[in-house]
Design an enzyme around this catalytic site. Sequence first.
Site, short mmCIF file in Angstrom:
data_model
loop_
_atom_site.label_atom_id
_atom_site.label_comp_id
_atom_site.label_asym_id
_atom_site.label_seq_id
_atom_site.Cartn_x
_atom_site.Cartn_y
_atom_site.Cartn_z
N THR B 33 -9.83 -0.32 8.28
CA THR B 33 -10.85 -0.57 8.91
C THR B 33 -10.95 0.40 9.90
O THR B 33 -10.08 0.81 10.58
CB THR B 33 -10.88 -1.79 9.82
OG1 THR B 33 -10.78 -2.86 8.75
CG2 THR B 33 -12.27 -2.10 10.61
N LYS B 145 -1.53 -2.37 4.49
CA LYS B 145 -2.85 -3.52 4.59
C LYS B 145 -3.56 -3.83 3.51
O LYS B 145 -4.50 -3.40 2.91
CB LYS B 145 -3.78 -2.47 5.45
CG LYS B 145 -4.80 -3.29 6.76
CD LYS B 145 -5.29 -2.08 7.43
CE LYS B 145 -6.45 -2.92 8.41
NZ LYS B 145 -5.82 -3.67 9.28
N GLU B 177 3.21 -8.81 15.79
CA GLU B 177 2.26 -8.11 16.02
C GLU B 177 1.20 -9.09 16.41
O GLU B 177 1.35 -10.22 16.62
CB GLU B 177 1.49 -7.54 14.55
CG GLU B 177 1.46 -8.50 13.62
CD GLU B 177 0.66 -7.86 12.02
OE1 GLU B 177 0.92 -6.98 12.15
OE2 GLU B 177 0.95 -8.81 11.26
#
Lengths: 284, 284
Positions: B33, B145, B177
Site C-alpha cells: 500500500t 506483506k 504491531e
Amino acid sequence: VSQDYAWWIDGKAGSLLQPTERVLQYGDGLFETMRICNRNIEYLDRHLQRLRTGCERLAIGFEDWLALEAELNEIAQRYSDAVLKLLLCRTGTGRGYAAPEAASARIILSVYPPPHWPAAYATNGISVRICDFRLASQPRLAGIKHLNRLEQVLARQEWRKGYEEGLLLDYNDRVIEGTMSNIFLVDNNRLLTPALDSSGVSGVMRSVIIDLAAVLGMSTEIRNIALSELMASDETFICNSLIGIWPIAAIDDTWRAGAGPVTAWLQAELRQNRQHLPGRWYVE
Amino acid sequence: VSQDYAWWIDGKAGSLLQPTERVLQYGDGLFETMRICNRNIEYLDRHLQRLRTGCERLAIGFEDWLALEAELNEIAQRYSDAVLKLLLCRTGTGRGYAAPEAASARIILSVYPPPHWPAAYATNGISVRICDFRLASQPRLAGIKHLNRLEQVLARQEWRKGYEEGLLLDYNDRVIEGTMSNIFLVDNNRLLTPALDSSGVSGVMRSVIIDLAAVLGMSTEIRNIALSELMASDETFICNSLIGIWPIAAIDDTWRAGAGPVTAWLQAELRQNRQHLPGRWYVE
C-alpha cells in the site's frame, strides 16, 4: 483457452470478480470442497455445518442457508461424478480491515472433473513425507476451513514427486494433519486422531470416520499426538472428502507398513454406509 | 454503482478476475500500500524491495520488475494525491495447493482517494486499544506483506468507535504491531521497536524511521518488547506509509500521555526528508 471447469458467482454462470473485493485483499472467507456422486453431494449437511461454524467464527453475516442448499443440490443434479468447491466470501470493496456494517457474503461455486488417482493409493497405501514446514498455532482460526492457505501452499512446495501427501507438525512437534487431509492412527481396537483446537482443519471425512468407527464399536480418542507416537504406530491412514481413506504405507525413509486391516475394514464400511451414516460435523 | 477507485489487472483498466485464481482460493500473493504524493510514489524502492523479499519467501517466480516499476510510475503521473495498492498474485487456476511449474504472477493495481484523517491524530495523538486477539507465531510468513490477513480482520472487529488503532500481542505477551501499523517506543535518546521475526509485517515507514533516526543520531533497538514495557514507557507512536507518524496519546483506559517531543521532532524531520532519505527496506 479451454477450461475443464465451470463456475457461478451468486448464481450467475461464468461471472467475474472485481479485484477490490475483500476475499482477494484479505482472504476474508471460507471454503468447502465436496464430492458429487450420482448427482448427489456427499455429506452436504456436514459441509454446511462446518460452513456455519466458520461464519460464526469470522462473524460473517450470511443468512441464505436454504437458498444456498437449493442451489447446491440443483448444480449437483447435472453431474454424475465431480468436485464441487464452494467459496463464501465476505462482501465489501473498500480499503481497510474493518468490514462494512452491512457486509454479507458472496457465494462462488465451481465444478471440476473428478480427480483420478491410481487405485493402488487406496489399496496398497501411499508414501508421505514429514514436512519441514510447521503450522502456526492460532486457536481463533483452528478447525474451520478459511481462505488463508499460504501455510499449505508453502508446505506443498517441499516436493513435486515421490510423495502423495505431506504431514504437518506444529512448532511443538505435534502431528496436526496432512496438507489436504486429516490423519488417524489405529491403536488396537481404537482410533487416535490429533486434536485440532490450535491449528489444522477439522475435516468432514474425519467426522464421518469418527461416527463410522463408533457405529462399528470402535472409540476415537482426540488428543495431542507427538511425532514419536506416529512413528511408533503400526497402522495409520489419511482421509478427506474426495479421497475417502488412504492407508499410509511409508513415512519418509524411516517408517514402512502394509495397508492395515482396520483401515481396510473402515474403507469397506465407508463405501457401504456413505449415504446413510448418522452424525454431524463438529469441531472440538 | 459509482466507485471512487480505479484498477488495472496486468495493465488492463477495469479488467475482472476469474474466481478460480489461486489468489482467491488461497490468498497466494503479496501486497503493498503506497502513497502517491505530487505524482510520485513515496519510498517506491523500499516497497519494491519488500515485494522482492516476499516473492523469494513464497517462491513466486516474478521477473518483470522494470516493467512493473514503469507501470507504477506511469500511473502515479496521473494523481497529485492518492493511495496506490498493488497485489502480486501467483498465477494458476487448477485445484490443489501445488502451484503450476510455469506459475508467474499477475499484478493488480488499484488507486483510491487519499484518506482524510483529523489533523489532531498527528498533533495530539490517538487512542489505541490492546486487542484481545493474539497473533500466531509463524517465522516463515513474518515480516512480509502477504495476502492472508484474517488475523487483522478478526482483530479489527473488536471495535467500531473510540479507538484509532488496535495493538496486537502474540501468545507470549510480546507487543508486535498495530492492525495496520508498526509501533515505536522512545527511550531517552533511543528508539525501540518490536522484532518481527516470528510475526508482524515489517513496514516500509518503520524502515524509513529507523534510517531517519540514525541520520539524526538516534539508534534503534529492535528486540522483543513485553506489554509491561510498553505500559511503562512515556512516549510511543505508530507509523505506516499512509499516515506517517501518529503519537499514541492513550492506551485503553490505563495509559495516557501527551504527544511526545521526540515524536514531534521525527514527524517534522520526516516531512522534510521524505524524498531524499537514503536507506533500504529490510527485514530482520
